[in-house]
Design an enzyme around this catalytic site. Structure first.
Site, PDB file in Angstrom:
ATOM      1  N   HIS A 153     -39.231 -65.575  28.628  1.00  0.00           N
ATOM      2  CA  HIS A 153     -38.827 -64.250  28.144  1.00  0.00           C
ATOM      3  C   HIS A 153     -39.895 -63.698  27.207  1.00  0.00           C
ATOM      4  CE1 HIS A 153     -36.497 -61.192  25.977  1.00  0.00           C
ATOM      5  NE2 HIS A 153     -35.638 -61.231  26.980  1.00  0.00           N
ATOM      6  N   HIS A 198     -35.003 -58.067  33.153  1.00  0.00           N
ATOM      7  CA  HIS A 198     -34.088 -57.490  32.155  1.00  0.00           C
ATOM      8  C   HIS A 198     -34.380 -56.003  32.128  1.00  0.00           C
ATOM      9  CE1 HIS A 198     -33.243 -61.282  29.503  1.00  0.00           C
ATOM     10  NE2 HIS A 198     -32.790 -61.396  30.731  1.00  0.00           N
ATOM     11  N   TYR A 223     -23.938 -56.224  23.990  1.00  0.00           N
ATOM     12  CA  TYR A 223     -23.306 -56.696  25.231  1.00  0.00           C
ATOM     13  C   TYR A 223     -21.914 -56.094  25.428  1.00  0.00           C
ATOM     14  CZ  TYR A 223     -27.294 -59.662  25.862  1.00  0.00           C
ATOM     15  OH  TYR A 223     -28.583 -60.095  26.074  1.00  0.00           O
ATOM     16  N   CYS A 242     -38.795 -58.618  30.595  1.00  0.00           N
ATOM     17  CA  CYS A 242     -37.866 -57.794  29.819  1.00  0.00           C
ATOM     18  C   CYS A 242     -38.550 -56.459  29.545  1.00  0.00           C
ATOM     19  CB  CYS A 242     -37.488 -58.500  28.523  1.00  0.00           C
ATOM     20  SG  CYS A 242     -36.329 -57.528  27.562  1.00  0.00           S
ATOM     21  N   HIS A 298     -28.443 -55.198  27.727  1.00  0.00           N
ATOM     22  CA  HIS A 298     -27.820 -54.457  26.627  1.00  0.00           C
ATOM     23  C   HIS A 298     -27.178 -53.165  27.162  1.00  0.00           C
ATOM     24  CE1 HIS A 298     -30.906 -56.603  23.839  1.00  0.00           C
ATOM     25  NE2 HIS A 298     -30.136 -57.427  24.513  1.00  0.00           N
TER      26      HIS A 298
HETATM   27  C1  DNO Z   1     -31.286 -60.758  24.114  1.00  0.00           C
HETATM   28  C2  DNO Z   1     -31.834 -61.721  25.040  1.00  0.00           C
HETATM   29  C3  DNO Z   1     -32.486 -62.932  24.384  1.00  0.00           C
HETATM   30  C4  DNO Z   1     -32.925 -63.886  25.448  1.00  0.00           C
HETATM   31  C5  DNO Z   1     -33.716 -65.058  24.979  1.00  0.00           C
HETATM   32  C6  DNO Z   1     -34.235 -65.802  26.168  1.00  0.00           C
HETATM   33  O1  DNO Z   1     -30.481 -59.955  24.438  1.00  0.00           O
HETATM   34  O2  DNO Z   1     -32.690 -61.107  25.928  1.00  0.00           O
HETATM   35  O3  DNO Z   1     -31.578 -63.574  23.562  1.00  0.00           O
HETATM   36  O4  DNO Z   1     -31.788 -64.416  26.062  1.00  0.00           O
HETATM   37  O5  DNO Z   1     -34.757 -64.666  24.183  1.00  0.00           O
HETATM   38  O6  DNO Z   1     -34.448 -67.134  25.860  1.00  0.00           O
END
Ligand code: DNO
Length: 394
Positions: free
Chosen positions: A233, A298, A368, A271, A352
């Site tokens: 990530h 993401h 979330y 992401c 999100h």
């Molecule tokens: C937040 C997420 C992070 C993600 C971690 C991956 O919303 O994208 O908490 O899960 O960084 O290890």
């Protein structure tokens, strides 16, 4: 893209699997959050979660995340034990048929914000403000030499901010920053946090990169054995916090980590919101350049207000051209499908979502929400359908 939804597990998520199914997702992104980092996930625990998800007519598509301990990242005495535990967890997932595993390599803190309920016309949003963050770091936490880690104008603004905010806001900032956001594998108090900082003393970006490559040497062969795609990530936010290095923030960082171990298993959780929080990241160009190693998307969008200050926008608003992003990922899927690859479909989740006043579930984990994410997923699904129908996957 496979439409997935993050679910924190029984007792940790007020949203039911039935509600997830109704939102239109077919895959679940989940982790065994009840098991602390450094402890292996047993096949029984993995199979129990898998059965729970399948009983609701869904598939456990992605693990997000197996926690990478500070012992691994800082190469402390626990390194070997923690690495073996991580590999055991990966094997348990491989045996259960789970093929996508996300993790991150951010020291001490995971994703970080300074506001969890920023009022926007479209609902309550998450926001990060480097001035609030510096105010906490320099003037509340009083971390040694912290001032040197910020530009002088940020320090000046932070001094003024700290002098004007209420005690309640100071306490709230500490809670938001140190107590961990959903999915984070920590909840620190000040003493514990300062203690952990010592563990990283003297570590620069090269040292952390060295830790990452040593970790990849251990985990990539196991991932290959089980045909698992690993997705690291992005740093969120994509710049150093608390003077600690962050090494997954830019296109150069990504190129270096992918080159470090040249294996399909050594891939990315791309992401969009995290990389998009830096103005110098060209998101579509990065997606095209790293396409063969994209294993999990993401999809969320941010608006940068000023350097180091951003808020999470609606999924199709903000700095990222979401239509072009979706089209670029779908082009890679098409390429993989033509090769007959089993991983041609790339899982995505609406990352999100705003908390809308109409959402009957007010107690969801920050970021979330139910309705906000459902809205994001619906919008993204519309974009995917249109791209497909118009053959616009270029
Ligand atoms: C937040 C997420 C992070 C993600 C971690 C991956 O919303 O994208 O908490 O899960 O960084 O290890």
């Amino acid at each position: 893209m496979e439409q997935t939804w993050r679910w924190f597990g029984p007792g940790r998520d007020p949203i039911s699997l039935e509600q997830v199914r109704e939102a239109g997702a077919t895959g679940i992104v989940s982790a065994l959050h009840q098991i602390p980092g450094g402890t292996p996930w047993t096949p029984e625990a993995v199979n129990e979660r898998k059965a729970m998800i399948e009983a609701a007519g869904l598939r456990w598509s992605v693990v997000e995340s197996i926690p990478v301990t500070n012992g691994i990242k800082s190469r402390s005495a626990d390194w070997r034990k923690d690495v073996e535990a991580w590999k055991d967890s990966l094997r348990a997932l491989g045996k259960a048929g789970i093929r996508t595993v996300c993790y991150n390599f951010m020291p001490i803190v995971d994703w970080t914000r300074t506001d969890l309920a920023w009022q926007m016309p479209s609902g309550l949003a998450l926001r990060f403000d480097i001035v609030d963050f510096a105010a906490y770091d320099v003037f509340a936490l009083k971390r040694a030499k912290a001032e040197g880690d910020y530009p002088p104008d940020v320090i000046a603004a932070a001094r003024e901010r700290f002098a004007t905010i209420s005690e309640a806001r100071k306490a709230e900032l500490e809670k938001i920053i140190l107590a961990g956001l959903p999915g984070s594998d920590f909840a620190y108090d000040r003493a514990k946090f300062l203690d952990l900082l010592k563990q990283y003393a003297g570590m620069g970006p090269e040292d952390l990169f060295q830790s990452l490559t040593e970790f990849l040497d251990e985990i990539v062969p196991v991932a290959e054995e089980f045909d698992i795609n690993l997705g690291i990530h992005a740093d969120d936010p994509p710049f150093p916090l608390f003077g600690l290095p962050r090494i997954v923030s830019t296109a150069e960082d990504v190129a270096a980590l992918l080159d470090a171990r040249d294996s399909r298993s050594n891939g990315l959780t791309f992401c969009v919101g995290s990389y998009g929080s830096r103005a110098d990241n060209d998101l579509v160009a990065m997606i095209r350049a790293f396409a063969p190693r994209l294993h999990f998307m993401h999809l969320r969008n941010v608006t940068i207000e000023a350097p180091g200050i951003f808020h999470e926008d609606e999924h199709l608003q903000g700095g990222g051209d979401m239509v072009a992003i979706v089209a670029a990922v779908m082009a890679e899927e098409k390429r993989r499908a033509a090769e007959g690859r089993a991983d041609a479909q790339i899982p995505m989740r609406p990352d999100h979502g705003h908390l809308l006043s109409a959402d009957p579930m007010r107690n969801t984990n920050p970021g979330y929400s139910y309705v906000g994410r459902l809205k994001g997923l619906a919008e993204l699904r519309g974009v995917m359908r249109a791209v497909e129908a118009l053959g616009a996957t270029a």
